[in-house]
Design a protein around this motif. Structure first.
Motif, PDB file in Angstrom:
ATOM      1  N   ILE A  93      28.372  12.053 -33.976  1.00 60.77           N
ATOM      2  CA  ILE A  93      26.981  11.955 -33.531  1.00 60.77           C
ATOM      3  C   ILE A  93      26.724  13.107 -32.564  1.00 60.77           C
ATOM      4  N   VAL A  94      25.686  13.877 -32.851  1.00 60.51           N
ATOM      5  CA  VAL A  94      25.363  15.032 -32.012  1.00 60.51           C
ATOM      6  C   VAL A  94      24.124  14.701 -31.184  1.00 60.51           C
ATOM      7  N   LEU A  95      24.213  14.909 -29.886  1.00 57.42           N
ATOM      8  CA  LEU A  95      23.056  14.687 -29.006  1.00 57.42           C
ATOM      9  C   LEU A  95      22.698  16.025 -28.352  1.00 57.42           C
ATOM     10  N   THR A  96      21.481  16.476 -28.626  1.00 57.52           N
ATOM     11  CA  THR A  96      21.030  17.778 -28.121  1.00 57.52           C
ATOM     12  C   THR A  96      19.686  17.600 -27.438  1.00 57.52           C
ATOM     13  N   GLY A  97      19.360  18.507 -26.540  1.00 55.71           N
ATOM     14  CA  GLY A  97      18.063  18.459 -25.866  1.00 55.71           C
ATOM     15  C   GLY A  97      18.114  19.426 -24.709  1.00 55.71           C
ATOM     16  N   PRO A  98      16.961  19.882 -24.222  1.00 55.28           N
ATOM     17  CA  PRO A  98      16.970  20.887 -23.162  1.00 55.28           C
ATOM     18  C   PRO A  98      17.668  20.405 -21.899  1.00 55.28           C
ATOM     19  N   SER A  99      18.244  21.346 -21.198  1.00 55.95           N
ATOM     20  CA  SER A  99      18.912  21.037 -19.938  1.00 55.95           C
ATOM     21  C   SER A  99      17.930  20.335 -19.000  1.00 55.95           C
ATOM     22  N   GLY A 100      18.370  19.248 -18.410  1.00 60.62           N
ATOM     23  CA  GLY A 100      17.531  18.511 -17.464  1.00 60.62           C
ATOM     24  C   GLY A 100      16.712  17.400 -18.097  1.00 60.62           C
ATOM     25  N   VAL A 101      16.777  17.265 -19.436  1.00 62.41           N
ATOM     26  CA  VAL A 101      15.956  16.247 -20.107  1.00 62.41           C
ATOM     27  C   VAL A 101      16.487  14.830 -19.836  1.00 62.41           C
ATOM     28  N   GLY A 102      17.782  14.758 -19.482  1.00 66.90           N
ATOM     29  CA  GLY A 102      18.366  13.447 -19.187  1.00 66.90           C
ATOM     30  C   GLY A 102      19.460  13.021 -20.149  1.00 66.90           C
ATOM     31  N   LYS A 103      20.061  13.963 -20.863  1.00 65.91           N
ATOM     32  CA  LYS A 103      21.121  13.616 -21.824  1.00 65.91           C
ATOM     33  C   LYS A 103      22.304  12.935 -21.129  1.00 65.91           C
ATOM     34  N   GLY A 104      22.725  13.537 -20.023  1.00 65.49           N
ATOM     35  CA  GLY A 104      23.866  12.987 -19.300  1.00 65.49           C
ATOM     36  C   GLY A 104      23.573  11.590 -18.781  1.00 65.49           C
ATOM     37  N   THR A 105      22.357  11.411 -18.268  1.00 64.30           N
ATOM     38  CA  THR A 105      21.953  10.104 -17.724  1.00 64.30           C
ATOM     39  C   THR A 105      21.927   9.065 -18.846  1.00 64.30           C
ATOM     40  N   LEU A 122      23.547   9.180 -21.699  1.00 68.62           N
ATOM     41  CA  LEU A 122      24.894   8.935 -22.224  1.00 68.62           C
ATOM     42  C   LEU A 122      25.717   8.058 -21.292  1.00 68.62           C
ATOM     43  N   LYS A 123      25.506   8.253 -20.004  1.00 70.72           N
ATOM     44  CA  LYS A 123      26.240   7.426 -19.039  1.00 70.72           C
ATOM     45  C   LYS A 123      25.885   5.957 -19.256  1.00 70.72           C
ATOM     46  N   ALA A 124      24.587   5.712 -19.420  1.00 71.83           N
ATOM     47  CA  ALA A 124      24.124   4.332 -19.636  1.00 71.83           C
ATOM     48  C   ALA A 124      24.609   3.813 -20.993  1.00 71.83           C
ATOM     49  N   LEU A 125      24.558   4.673 -22.001  1.00 61.64           N
ATOM     50  CA  LEU A 125      24.989   4.262 -23.352  1.00 61.64           C
ATOM     51  C   LEU A 125      26.481   3.907 -23.354  1.00 61.64           C
ATOM     52  N   MET A 126      27.282   4.732 -22.685  1.00 61.58           N
ATOM     53  CA  MET A 126      28.737   4.503 -22.669  1.00 61.58           C
ATOM     54  C   MET A 126      29.081   3.219 -21.907  1.00 61.58           C
ATOM     55  N   LYS A 127      28.266   2.919 -20.915  1.00 58.27           N
ATOM     56  CA  LYS A 127      28.501   1.699 -20.133  1.00 58.27           C
ATOM     57  C   LYS A 127      28.286   0.473 -21.022  1.00 58.27           C
ATOM     58  N   ARG A 128      27.239   0.566 -21.861  1.00 58.80           N
ATOM     59  CA  ARG A 128      26.913  -0.564 -22.736  1.00 58.80           C
ATOM     60  C   ARG A 128      27.762  -0.594 -23.988  1.00 58.80           C
ATOM     61  N   HIS A 129      28.293   0.566 -24.395  1.00 59.76           N
ATOM     62  CA  HIS A 129      29.098   0.644 -25.623  1.00 59.76           C
ATOM     63  C   HIS A 129      30.375   1.437 -25.364  1.00 59.76           C
ATOM     64  N   PHE A 140      16.402  18.273 -36.378  1.00 56.14           N
ATOM     65  CA  PHE A 140      17.301  17.137 -36.148  1.00 56.14           C
ATOM     66  C   PHE A 140      16.856  15.918 -36.939  1.00 56.14           C
ATOM     67  N   ASP A 141      17.797  14.994 -37.153  1.00 59.73           N
ATOM     68  CA  ASP A 141      17.486  13.800 -37.939  1.00 59.73           C
ATOM     69  C   ASP A 141      16.448  12.933 -37.236  1.00 59.73           C
ATOM     70  N   VAL A 142      16.582  12.799 -35.932  1.00 61.00           N
ATOM     71  CA  VAL A 142      15.641  11.977 -35.150  1.00 61.00           C
ATOM     72  C   VAL A 142      15.359  12.620 -33.799  1.00 61.00           C
ATOM     73  N   GLN A 143      14.179  12.310 -33.274  1.00 57.83           N
ATOM     74  CA  GLN A 143      13.781  12.814 -31.962  1.00 57.83           C
ATOM     75  C   GLN A 143      13.479  11.613 -31.066  1.00 57.83           C
ATOM     76  N   VAL A 144      13.957  11.702 -29.841  1.00 55.41           N
ATOM     77  CA  VAL A 144      13.724  10.622 -28.882  1.00 55.41           C
ATOM     78  C   VAL A 144      13.113  11.224 -27.625  1.00 55.41           C
ATOM     79  N   VAL A 145      11.951  10.731 -27.220  1.00 51.19           N
ATOM     80  CA  VAL A 145      11.342  11.223 -25.980  1.00 51.19           C
ATOM     81  C   VAL A 145      11.926  10.430 -24.805  1.00 51.19           C
ATOM     82  N   ASN A 146      12.506  11.142 -23.847  1.00 50.28           N
ATOM     83  CA  ASN A 146      13.031  10.461 -22.664  1.00 50.28           C
ATOM     84  C   ASN A 146      11.973  10.475 -21.563  1.00 50.28           C
ATOM     85  N   SER A 197      14.788   3.464 -19.925  1.00 46.18           N
ATOM     86  CA  SER A 197      15.262   2.293 -20.678  1.00 46.18           C
ATOM     87  C   SER A 197      14.690   2.272 -22.093  1.00 46.18           C
ATOM     88  N   VAL A 198      13.466   2.779 -22.270  1.00 41.94           N
ATOM     89  CA  VAL A 198      12.880   2.844 -23.624  1.00 41.94           C
ATOM     90  C   VAL A 198      13.666   3.840 -24.474  1.00 41.94           C
TER      91      VAL A 198
END
Ligand code: ADP
Ligand code: 5GP
Length: 211
Positions: free
Chosen positions: A11-23, A25-32, A165-171, A175-176
């Protein structure tokens, strides 16, 4: 991927620096915690609080170059004056064990993965606006003015490639956005994966286009 590497998934997660990818992923890893987050190599200096071998493998240019020459990187790219790359072996081992491996990488690396592993699921994270992206980059308070300017310049090019990309997610609301990513990865039993992706594409309407 399935054929080549048993039942694992990339699974590839991409997005501009500062968009919140790290934040995210931290939450995602905690839940999964069963997900496997690849640790990249970089020539960038550690930010305060970043730990070698945990956030990145912090390498010299010579060490990074040696990894390239030895074919030890699955992909690599230059970003805002530094090199970043995905160590091949840990990712291959995890996928062979059947794990779902997440690569948090920039656009050029994501394009390389698209060629080498077209089966990978590729997710692009968008900011609600360029203004908010700049606000988040500054708010993080860990990059110099020069680094922020380079990251914003690169952000425009990356955002314009979001359609690849296959899908786009607006951060916008964290939580959404997290819930959307979860629904893409783990669609409900009565919801086919395609539906989850289609639902997510609502986000396309909100997409930030830059000139
Ligand atoms: P990236 O990993 O994409 O470079 P970060 O995860 O470091 O981005 O996030 C950049 C900044 O934006 C951080 O200060 C983080 O707390 C903040 N942030 C992340 N997501 C949101 C959000 N949904 N709303 C507001 N601020 C956010
Ligand atoms: P940062 O310096 O903010 O940690 O990361 C800068 C950019 O490099 C981000 O867009 C991040 O996704 C990307 N990046 C991190 N690791 C890798 C990697 O292994 N390969 C590539 N191509 N990009 C990476």
């Amino acid at each position: 991927m399935q054929e080549r590497w048993s039942s694992g998934r990339l699974i590839v997660l991409t997005g501009p620096s500062g968009v919140g990818k790290g934040t995210l992923l931290k939450a995602l890893m905690k839940r999964h915690p069963e997900l496997y987050l690849s640790i990249s190599a970089t020539t960038r200096a550690p930010r305060p609080g970043e730990v070698d071998g945990q956030h990145y493998f912090f390498l010299s240019r010579a060490e990074f170059q040696a990894l390239i020459e030895q074919g030890e990187l699955l992909e690599w790219a230059e970003f805002a004056g530094n090199c970043y790359g995905t160590p091949r072996r840990p990712v291959e081992a995890a996928v062979q064990e059947g794990k779902w491996v997440i690569l948090e990488i920039e656009l050029e690396g994501a394009r390389q993965i698209r060629h080498t592993f077209p089966e990978a699921l590729r997710i692009f994270v968008l900011p609600p606006s360029m203004h908010e992206l700049e606000h988040r980059l500054r708010g993080r308070g860990q990059d110099s003015e020069e680094a922020i300017a380079r990251r914003l310049e690169r952000a425009r090019a990356e955002i314009n490639a979001a359609d690849e990309f296959d899908v786009q997610v607006v951060n916008d609301d964290l939580s959404v956005a997290l819930e959307r990513i979860e629904r893409i990865l783990f669609p409900a039993a009565d919801e086919p994966a395609e539906t989850a992706i289609a639902l997510n594409e609502i986000a396309l309407n909100e997409k930030v286009k830059t000139p």
